[in-house]
Design an enzyme around this catalytic site. Sequence first.
Site, PDB file in Angstrom:
ATOM      1  N   ASP A   1      38.661  41.008  41.370  1.00 10.27           N
ATOM      2  CA  ASP A   1      39.087  40.019  40.528  1.00 10.27           C
ATOM      3  C   ASP A   1      40.472  39.590  40.844  1.00 10.27           C
ATOM      4  OD1 ASP A   1      38.824  38.998  37.786  1.00 10.27           O
ATOM      5  OD2 ASP A   1      40.332  40.593  37.078  1.00 10.27           O
TER       6      ASP A   1
ATOM      7  N   ASP B   1      42.841  37.968  37.557  1.00 14.03           N
ATOM      8  CA  ASP B   1      43.787  38.151  36.524  1.00 14.03           C
ATOM      9  C   ASP B   1      43.698  39.594  36.118  1.00 14.03           C
ATOM     10  OD1 ASP B   1      44.734  35.347  36.271  1.00 14.03           O
ATOM     11  OD2 ASP B   1      42.584  35.225  35.156  1.00 14.03           O
TER      12      ASP B   1
ATOM     13  N   ASP C   1      39.755  44.816  36.551  1.00 11.10           N
ATOM     14  CA  ASP C   1      40.291  45.656  35.276  1.00 11.10           C
ATOM     15  C   ASP C   1      39.866  45.545  34.117  1.00 11.10           C
ATOM     16  OD1 ASP C   1      40.820  42.870  35.202  1.00 11.10           O
ATOM     17  OD2 ASP C   1      42.314  43.163  33.754  1.00 11.10           O
TER      18      ASP C   1
END
Length: 221
Positions: free
Chosen positions: A9, A11, A170
Amino acid sequence: MAYKACIFDLDGTLADTLRSIAGFGNDTLAAFGLPAIPAEEYKQLVGNGADVLMDRMLRTVGVELPPEERKRFRQEYDRRYEAQPMRFVVPYPGLPELLGELKSRGLKLGVLSNKPDNMTRFIAGELYGAVLDGVHGQRAGVPKKPDPTALLALAGELGVEPGEVLYVGDSGVDMETGKNAGMTTCGVLWGFRGREELLAHGASYLAADAAGLRAIVLGEG
């Protein structure tokens, strides 16, 4: 070597973009005469694409815009973001070095984000471009994460099977995406969400820092 590829991922995983997203979000709210949202609250607003972010921002400040105004709101956000996409953006500690090492060991490296494709490609390219083999953000006609379609397609581009990939993110959305694609998942603890959410959504591993992620990728942890 435990894996042939890592897909990340963006961000909250590879790029610390919280101040950036909060800044552009609050600038957009101000342009419409609306109050700012504390930057920390954006950690819970991001992750499902820009349209959902806009809706969550407006809901947070208690405003519902008519369709045309809502469209202009998104356009204002995009205009500001695209003018300065690297404002306040930095890589997380140790990750440029780690990705460089993984690349030198022969792993394929990719990025998949729900951020719009043009901004995903630009930011990932600025921070990690030399080592990445494939980068995709949200594209028209391709389902967003946690649908596994885009993740499986990226694995195909990298020439690896799902079982050979570690998907790193995250958020719970990331963990679900990896699971839906039949991949092993690693949740990172330095991002926008936390341990509880990552475990609740089925993280195979958790990494507290770049060294911990390195051990997982190399099969040492």
